[in-house]
Write a protein that holds these residues in place. Structure first.
Motif, PDB file in Angstrom:
ATOM      1  N   UNK A   3      44.010  50.250  39.508  1.00  0.00           N
ATOM      2  CA  UNK A   3      43.088  51.500  39.935  1.00  0.00           C
ATOM      3  C   UNK A   3      41.878  50.590  40.358  1.00  0.00           C
ATOM      4  N   UNK A   4      41.473  50.887  41.481  1.00  0.00           N
ATOM      5  CA  UNK A   4      40.362  50.101  42.019  1.00  0.00           C
ATOM      6  C   UNK A   4      39.348  51.224  42.515  1.00  0.00           C
ATOM      7  N   UNK A   5      38.186  50.968  41.858  1.00  0.00           N
ATOM      8  CA  UNK A   5      37.000  51.508  42.197  1.00  0.00           C
ATOM      9  C   UNK A   5      36.140  50.883  42.918  1.00  0.00           C
ATOM     10  N   UNK A  25      38.340  46.433  39.420  1.00  0.00           N
ATOM     11  CA  UNK A  25      39.719  46.660  39.180  1.00  0.00           C
ATOM     12  C   UNK A  25      39.843  46.818  37.667  1.00  0.00           C
ATOM     13  N   UNK A  26      40.968  47.890  37.148  1.00  0.00           N
ATOM     14  CA  UNK A  26      40.982  48.382  35.716  1.00  0.00           C
ATOM     15  C   UNK A  26      41.909  47.287  35.025  1.00  0.00           C
ATOM     16  N   UNK A  27      42.349  46.292  35.624  1.00  0.00           N
ATOM     17  CA  UNK A  27      43.197  45.326  34.908  1.00  0.00           C
ATOM     18  C   UNK A  27      42.771  43.957  35.638  1.00  0.00           C
ATOM     19  N   UNK A  94      41.309  44.896  47.909  1.00  0.00           N
ATOM     20  CA  UNK A  94      42.569  45.230  47.678  1.00  0.00           C
ATOM     21  C   UNK A  94      43.055  44.312  46.675  1.00  0.00           C
ATOM     22  N   UNK A  95      43.976  44.642  45.797  1.00  0.00           N
ATOM     23  CA  UNK A  95      44.768  43.628  44.934  1.00  0.00           C
ATOM     24  C   UNK A  95      46.263  43.735  45.100  1.00  0.00           C
ATOM     25  N   UNK A  96      47.018  42.676  44.817  1.00  0.00           N
ATOM     26  CA  UNK A  96      48.367  42.605  44.836  1.00  0.00           C
ATOM     27  C   UNK A  96      48.858  42.241  43.482  1.00  0.00           C
ATOM     28  N   UNK A  97      49.748  42.842  42.873  1.00  0.00           N
ATOM     29  CA  UNK A  97      50.142  42.809  41.706  1.00  0.00           C
ATOM     30  C   UNK A  97      51.149  41.681  41.573  1.00  0.00           C
ATOM     31  N   UNK A 104      50.585  46.342  47.007  1.00  0.00           N
ATOM     32  CA  UNK A 104      49.111  46.204  47.210  1.00  0.00           C
ATOM     33  C   UNK A 104      48.299  47.455  46.754  1.00  0.00           C
ATOM     34  N   UNK A 105      47.385  47.452  46.080  1.00  0.00           N
ATOM     35  CA  UNK A 105      46.670  48.602  45.921  1.00  0.00           C
ATOM     36  C   UNK A 105      45.287  48.373  46.434  1.00  0.00           C
ATOM     37  N   UNK A 106      44.884  49.552  46.812  1.00  0.00           N
ATOM     38  CA  UNK A 106      43.430  49.582  47.724  1.00  0.00           C
ATOM     39  C   UNK A 106      42.230  50.425  47.128  1.00  0.00           C
ATOM     40  N   UNK A 107      41.234  49.864  47.402  1.00  0.00           N
ATOM     41  CA  UNK A 107      39.917  50.702  46.908  1.00  0.00           C
ATOM     42  C   UNK A 107      39.858  51.822  48.164  1.00  0.00           C
ATOM     43  N   UNK A 108      39.016  52.897  47.780  1.00  0.00           N
ATOM     44  CA  UNK A 108      39.131  54.015  48.704  1.00  0.00           C
ATOM     45  C   UNK A 108      38.338  53.615  49.935  1.00  0.00           C
ATOM     46  N   UNK A 109      37.714  52.370  49.842  1.00  0.00           N
ATOM     47  CA  UNK A 109      36.941  52.117  51.055  1.00  0.00           C
ATOM     48  C   UNK A 109      35.492  52.209  51.155  1.00  0.00           C
TER      49      UNK A 109
END
Lengths: 115, 108
Positions: A3-5, A25-27, A94-97, A104-109
């Motif tokens: 989860x990205x803020x 990022x939450x991790x 963005x992060x990639x697990x 790939x996970x993205x922030x809301x921008x």
């Protein structure tokens, strides 16, 4: 998953000023990525940020214009320096697990408007 | 060179019509391909991955190594499918290459 803020979600800035965008990022993640996205258009990778080393910039992007910090494995900032109207865009973190089920996970921008 | 090509910037179809969003890739290794979607006012998110061979929201995508393609298909488009779609190639090292994106507009 991750989860990205990202903040701020939007800003209107005067030309010549700078804006710093934060990404949490939450991790813990090895790499964080910063993209620029023209509304409804393509993603353009700006740089890859590793913890403990300088960011790696893509062609057309330089550190003086887009300095990046990566102080730990869960946080990064991107600064848009000496802004001009051409910098108006959406900036994404963005992060990639990685691994077998990589995603790939993205922030809301951050929607930036330079006036 | 590693590259993802989406030849269409915009695709407009009528509701109920079939839709195909094209994607071609260039990669010397064994590709891992994905489709990501961004609905209006939402963040970019994973739609499907070729490894899973699953149908998500009626969408499927088949990897064709001979044609180096990974086209996204749906037999009957719905208005809620209107979004921006990105084809993506995972190259390892925690890095994904995205195509330029195709905006799908489904008309009532």
């Amino acid at each position: 998953s991750a989860v990205i803020s990202q903040k701020p979600s939007r800003d209107i800035c005067q030309r010549g000023t700078s804006l710093t965008i934060q990404c949490q990022v939450d991790s813990q993640v090895t790499m964080m990525f910063w993209y620029r996205q023209q509304p409804g258009q393509s993603l353009t990778l700006i740089a890859t940020a590793n913890q403990g080393s300088e960011a790696t910039y893509e062609s057309g992007f330089v550190i003086d214009k887009f300095p990046i910090s990566r102080p730990n494995l869960t946080f990064s900032t991107l600064t848009v320096s000496n802004m001009s109207p051409e910098d108006s865009s959406i900036y994404l973190c963005s992060v990639e697990t990685g691994g077998a089920n990589t995603e790939a996970f993205f922030g809301q921008g951050t929607r930036l408007t330079v006036v | 060179a590693q590259r993802v090509t989406q030849p269409e910037k915009l695709l407009s179809v009528f509701k109920g019509a079939p839709v195909e969003l094209k994607c071609n890739y260039s990669y010397s290794g064994s590709p891992e391909l994905f489709w990501y979607v961004q609905y209006s006012r939402q963040r970019l998110q994973l739609l499907l991955r070729h490894i899973s061979r699953e149908s998500i929201k009626g969408f499927t995508a088949d990897l064709n190594k001979g044609e180096t393609s990974f086209h996204l298909k749906k037999p009957f488009a719905q208005e809620e499918d209107s979004a921006m779609y990105y084809c993506a190639l995972y190259t390892g090292g925690f890095k994904t290459i995205f195509g330029a994106g195709t905006r799908l507009f489904v008309k009532a």
